[in-house]
Design an enzyme around this catalytic site. Sequence first.
Site, PDB file in Angstrom:
ATOM      1  N   PHE A  93      12.903  51.672  84.302  1.00 11.06           N
ATOM      2  CA  PHE A  93      12.147  50.947  83.275  1.00 11.06           C
ATOM      3  C   PHE A  93      12.400  51.620  81.928  1.00 11.06           C
ATOM      4  O   PHE A  93      11.890  52.708  81.664  1.00 11.06           O
ATOM      5  CB  PHE A  93      10.668  50.989  83.643  1.00 11.06           C
ATOM      6  CG  PHE A  93       9.735  50.168  82.799  1.00 11.06           C
ATOM      7  CD1 PHE A  93       9.585  48.807  83.012  1.00 11.06           C
ATOM      8  CD2 PHE A  93       8.956  50.769  81.819  1.00 11.06           C
ATOM      9  CE1 PHE A  93       8.677  48.062  82.277  1.00 11.06           C
ATOM     10  CE2 PHE A  93       8.053  50.038  81.067  1.00 11.06           C
ATOM     11  CZ  PHE A  93       7.917  48.675  81.295  1.00 11.06           C
ATOM     12  N   GLU A 130       2.514  55.651  81.429  1.00 13.79           N
ATOM     13  CA  GLU A 130       1.835  54.353  81.612  1.00 13.79           C
ATOM     14  C   GLU A 130       0.733  54.153  80.569  1.00 13.79           C
ATOM     15  O   GLU A 130      -0.229  53.412  80.794  1.00 13.79           O
ATOM     16  CB  GLU A 130       1.223  54.231  83.019  1.00 13.79           C
ATOM     17  CG  GLU A 130       2.152  54.626  84.147  1.00 13.79           C
ATOM     18  CD  GLU A 130       3.120  53.549  84.538  1.00 13.79           C
ATOM     19  OE1 GLU A 130       3.280  52.601  83.755  1.00 13.79           O
ATOM     20  OE2 GLU A 130       3.730  53.656  85.610  1.00 13.79           O
TER      21      GLU A 130
END
Length: 393
Positions: free
Chosen positions: A124, A370
């Site tokens: 990612f 995150e």
Amino acid sequence: MTTQVSDDDFAEILAQTRHFVRSVVMPREQEILATDRVPDDIREQAKSMGLFGYAIPQEWGGLGLDLTQDVELAMELGYTSLAVRSMFGTNNGIAGQVLVGFGTEEQKKQWLAPIASGEVVASFALTEPGAGSNPAGLRTKAVRAGSGDDADWIITGQKRFITNAPIANLFVVFARSRPADDDGPGIAVFLVPADTPGVTVGPKDAKMGQEGAWTADVTFDEVRVPAGALVGGSEDIGYRAAMVSLARGRVHIAALAVGIAQRALDESVTYAATATQGGTPIGDFQLVQAMIADQQTGVSAGRALVRDAARQWVTGEDRRVAPSVAKLFCTEMAGRVADLAVQIHGGSGYMREMPVERIYRDVRLLRLYEGTSEIQRLIIGSNLVKAAKKAQR
């Protein structure tokens, strides 16, 4: 709620995962720490168990666990070296879920089965030197190489702290395709094979903790990809895909924090029951008991919160505030529990061969990726205020 995996089947998956963690991985934690890598045989066993695709739907070759099941698995995986979970975390989480939720049928057919099997490691690629928790600040650019919807895209920019970059086969790359305007933030997302000309992966980062979980910078120097690499076939999908994938990932990270906090608690209780001071087990001292009580309370509250946030995600009741609440509380809680674990162990807890020393370093990252704790607070507070304003209209 309907799931692809029955309660009985999931109980077996959970039991196998627990056995893998406790019997296979835990005896080799020091090896992972010392060599800064997960042994190949552990990687292969994780593949054979389907762990590289546990959250990928069954029609694409995965196990098909929903988020309520995902968090139970994460709490087991968090009990040992976080590097093991990191091997397949991006496949199941923030990278894989972009494809599951937003990819075209052709993109899913091409990539999801090899991602689920572990043949492909997906990474990612969102964070940049100047854009971390807030992707609106992206500077990586994607421009059309010609006119028309079939024209290639040229991607240029640099990404930082990209998990699994040194071993990735596929990068899920977020780039700005136009300036932000009234139609949206102008962020698109592309599927870029790691062997595409112009893709350069830097040396793996030397980090405070989480040895064996590799991250690195990735540079895209006029990387040309076909029109079909644009996820969902639309420039306007990128920002929403990032936000949805990150929100789901926050519940998973919260569960991981509960798992590692449980390990720190268990190590503390075992040590307190056996280590002595003046011939008396230190667990008989009330101040040590108080620290253990605080650990237990935090872990219990975190577990309940994670399960509730996962339930709300699956039902669609709350996919915005609840994930941030869970991640904020559980990752901060894990830090406190790990700190108390070192304190209970005394000088021994500061020694590299002790599990609580590794845990103390490993959990610090959970409050950063995150979305940092500060970002979670902004998400929670702003959404509650917006809801209150809306209710008053």
